[in-house]
Design an enzyme around this catalytic site. Structure first.
Site, PDB file in Angstrom:
ATOM      1  N   ASN A 111      10.390  -7.336  -5.759  1.00 15.51           N
ATOM      2  CA  ASN A 111       9.217  -8.066  -5.273  1.00 15.51           C
ATOM      3  C   ASN A 111       8.060  -7.846  -6.236  1.00 15.51           C
ATOM      4  O   ASN A 111       7.974  -6.800  -6.870  1.00 15.51           O
ATOM      5  CB  ASN A 111       8.831  -7.529  -3.888  1.00 15.51           C
ATOM      6  CG  ASN A 111       7.560  -8.169  -3.338  1.00 15.51           C
ATOM      7  OD1 ASN A 111       7.395  -9.392  -3.415  1.00 15.51           O
ATOM      8  ND2 ASN A 111       6.667  -7.360  -2.781  1.00 15.51           N
ATOM      9  N   ASP A 149       6.549  -2.699   1.040  1.00 14.09           N
ATOM     10  CA  ASP A 149       5.834  -2.434  -0.213  1.00 14.09           C
ATOM     11  C   ASP A 149       5.877  -0.958  -0.610  1.00 14.09           C
ATOM     12  O   ASP A 149       4.979  -0.474  -1.304  1.00 14.09           O
ATOM     13  CB  ASP A 149       4.369  -2.915  -0.121  1.00 14.09           C
ATOM     14  CG  ASP A 149       4.263  -4.418   0.076  1.00 14.09           C
ATOM     15  OD1 ASP A 149       5.155  -5.140  -0.407  1.00 14.09           O
ATOM     16  OD2 ASP A 149       3.304  -4.864   0.717  1.00 14.09           O
TER      17      ASP A 149
HETATM   18  N1  NHR Z   1      10.558  -6.721   3.319  1.00  7.87           N
HETATM   19  C1  NHR Z   1      10.785  -5.421   3.267  1.00  7.87           C
HETATM   20  N2  NHR Z   1      11.659  -4.925   4.149  1.00  7.87           N
HETATM   21  N3  NHR Z   1      10.199  -4.591   2.387  1.00  7.87           N
HETATM   22  C2  NHR Z   1       9.301  -5.092   1.522  1.00  7.87           C
HETATM   23  O1  NHR Z   1       8.734  -4.259   0.657  1.00  7.87           O
HETATM   24  C3  NHR Z   1       8.994  -6.472   1.527  1.00  7.87           C
HETATM   25  C4  NHR Z   1       9.649  -7.280   2.459  1.00  7.87           C
HETATM   26  C5  NHR Z   1       9.378  -8.655   2.534  1.00  7.87           C
HETATM   27  C6  NHR Z   1       8.439  -9.214   1.715  1.00  7.87           C
HETATM   28  C7  NHR Z   1       6.633  -9.027   0.046  1.00  7.87           C
HETATM   29  C8  NHR Z   1       5.312  -8.552   0.636  1.00  7.87           C
HETATM   30  C9  NHR Z   1       4.223  -8.255  -0.334  1.00  7.87           C
HETATM   31  O2  NHR Z   1       4.426  -8.215  -1.541  1.00  7.87           O
HETATM   32  C10 NHR Z   1       7.747  -8.405   0.817  1.00  7.87           C
HETATM   33  C11 NHR Z   1       8.029  -7.052   0.690  1.00  7.87           C
HETATM   34  C12 NHR Z   1       4.927 -10.575   3.768  1.00  7.87           C
HETATM   35  C13 NHR Z   1       4.208  -9.737   4.594  1.00  7.87           C
HETATM   36  C14 NHR Z   1       3.861 -10.130   6.001  1.00  7.87           C
HETATM   37  O3  NHR Z   1       3.108  -9.443   6.683  1.00  7.87           O
HETATM   38  C15 NHR Z   1       3.867  -8.482   4.102  1.00  7.87           C
HETATM   39  C16 NHR Z   1       4.231  -8.120   2.820  1.00  7.87           C
HETATM   40  C17 NHR Z   1       4.951  -8.983   1.998  1.00  7.87           C
HETATM   41  C18 NHR Z   1       5.291 -10.216   2.483  1.00  7.87           C
HETATM   42  N4  NHR Z   1       4.399 -11.263   6.525  1.00  7.87           N
HETATM   43  C19 NHR Z   1       4.203 -11.766   7.878  1.00  7.87           C
HETATM   44  C20 NHR Z   1       5.512 -11.567   8.687  1.00  7.87           C
HETATM   45  O4  NHR Z   1       5.369 -11.424   9.911  1.00  7.87           O
HETATM   46  C21 NHR Z   1       3.934 -13.248   7.882  1.00  7.87           C
HETATM   47  C22 NHR Z   1       2.678 -13.583   7.127  1.00  7.87           C
HETATM   48  C23 NHR Z   1       2.588 -15.082   6.822  1.00  7.87           C
HETATM   49  O5  NHR Z   1       3.525 -15.845   7.110  1.00  7.87           O
HETATM   50  O6  NHR Z   1       1.571 -15.448   6.218  1.00  7.87           O
HETATM   51  O7  NHR Z   1       6.606 -11.582   8.117  1.00  7.87           O
HETATM   52  O8  NHR Z   1       3.064  -7.999   0.112  1.00  7.87           O
HETATM   53  C1  GAR Z   2       1.461 -13.825  -5.748  1.00 14.80           C
HETATM   54  O1  GAR Z   2       0.152 -13.435  -6.061  1.00 14.80           O
HETATM   55  C2  GAR Z   2       2.213 -12.640  -5.189  1.00 14.80           C
HETATM   56  O2  GAR Z   2       1.827 -11.418  -5.751  1.00 14.80           O
HETATM   57  C3  GAR Z   2       1.788 -12.705  -3.764  1.00 14.80           C
HETATM   58  O3  GAR Z   2       1.761 -14.075  -3.438  1.00 14.80           O
HETATM   59  C4  GAR Z   2       1.455 -14.824  -4.597  1.00 14.80           C
HETATM   60  C5  GAR Z   2       2.486 -15.907  -4.770  1.00 14.80           C
HETATM   61  O4  GAR Z   2       2.073 -16.850  -5.693  1.00 14.80           O
HETATM   62  N1  GAR Z   2       2.706 -12.035  -2.912  1.00 14.80           N
HETATM   63  C6  GAR Z   2       2.338 -11.505  -1.784  1.00 14.80           C
HETATM   64  O5  GAR Z   2       1.182 -11.425  -1.437  1.00 14.80           O
HETATM   65  C7  GAR Z   2       3.463 -10.983  -0.964  1.00 14.80           C
HETATM   66  N2  GAR Z   2       2.954 -10.553   0.284  1.00 14.80           N
HETATM   67  P1  GAR Z   2       3.087 -17.941  -6.248  1.00 14.80           P
HETATM   68  O6  GAR Z   2       3.730 -18.626  -5.052  1.00 14.80           O
HETATM   69  O7  GAR Z   2       2.205 -18.883  -7.004  1.00 14.80           O
HETATM   70  O8  GAR Z   2       4.068 -17.240  -7.112  1.00 14.80           O
END
Ligand code: NHR
Ligand code: GAR
Length: 219
Positions: A111, A149
């Site tokens: 990620n 994360d």
């Molecule tokens: N899953 C796991 N198990 N571990 C990680 O480290 C993950 C993951 C899934 C996605 C990306 C992540 C980031 O880079 C990622 C890392 C979504 C949320 C979130 O709160 C948090 C972190 C990340 C991606 N999502 C909400 C949910 O309920 C929805 C938010 C929305 O739709 O806007 O899934 O930060």
């Molecule tokens: C990027 O800035 C990435 O780091 C972030 O979303 C953006 C995606 O941009 N990811 C997160 O915040 C995960 N929670 P993109 O669709 O233009 O690549």
């Protein structure tokens, strides 16, 4: 010995600018791999058009069609397994993945996160870095583990925070750095230089004591 091209699957939710950076790096011969499938949980994700333009097969798997996270993730894993990916790249994929999914892909799931981890796990990272008065901010590529994360960091990119920065200006500058960092790390993985062993990142066979960090050349 020559390695077969890395089979890469990319998961997106949005504009897909990081996907574009990977597509460009592959087209430029920088990565010994190819993107075999792009999957989005949102039908309106701009990244789908970027993939199609590059001749990459796309799929939409709307999370709203599934009763719960586990069922969704099982469907996602099943779709991914049809293309036998060596690497699954989260590129702005905004759904938290359940433990079962992460365990099934552990060691081949990465990620990019818009902060200098371990600072600011989760969402709204740019606003939080500004609020804290940080002088430095950036992004991290990490292996995904079940804890959000919190997986081992492979590499980071940093930039100075300006007096005049807003969450939006920081997001723009960090995004540009992401487009350099992600292709670089995927290149290392494709070259077999990076692996996760016993929960730690190894680069060229040595466990990393701290992740390498690239810095923005210009302010
Ligand atoms: N899953 C796991 N198990 N571990 C990680 O480290 C993950 C993951 C899934 C996605 C990306 C992540 C980031 O880079 C990622 C890392 C979504 C949320 C979130 O709160 C948090 C972190 C990340 C991606 N999502 C909400 C949910 O309920 C929805 C938010 C929305 O739709 O806007 O899934 O930060
Ligand atoms: C990027 O800035 C990435 O780091 C972030 O979303 C953006 C995606 O941009 N990811 C997160 O915040 C995960 N929670 P993109 O669709 O233009 O690549």
């Amino acid at each position: 010995m020559t390695r077969a091209d890395l089979r890469i699957a990319v998961l997106i939710s949005g504009s897909g600018s990081n996907l574009q950076a990977l597509l460009d790096a592959i087209a430029g011969g920088e990565i010994a791999g190819r993107i075999v499938r792009v999957i989005s949980n949102r039908a309106e994700a701009g990244g789908l058009e970027r993939a199609r333009r590059a001749g990459v097969e796309t799929e939409v798997l709307p999370h709203g069609d599934y009763p719960d996270r586990e069922t969704y993730d099982a469907a996602l894993a099943a779709r991914l397994n049809t293309v036998s990916p060596d690497l699954v790249v989260l590129a702005g994929f905004m759904r938290i993945l359940s433990d079962g999914f992460v365990e099934a892909f552990q060691g081949r799931l990465v990620n990019i996160h818009p902060s200098l981890l371990p600072a600011y796990r989760g969402l709204h990272t740019h606003a939080r870095a500004l609020q804290a008065g940080d002088r430095e901010h950036g992004c991290s590529v990490h292996y995904v583990i079940p804890a959000l994360d919190a997986g081992p960091v492979i590499a980071q990119a940093s930039l100075p925070v300006h007096e005049t920065d807003t969450p939006e200006s920081l997001e723009t500058r960090v995004r540009t750095l992401e487009h350099r960092l992600y292709p670089l790390v995927v290149r290392w993985i494709a070259d077999g230089r990076v692996a996760m062993r016993a929960g730690r990142v190894c680069l060229d066979g040595e466990p990393l004591s701290r992740p390498p960090c690239i810095t923005a050349g210009t302010p």
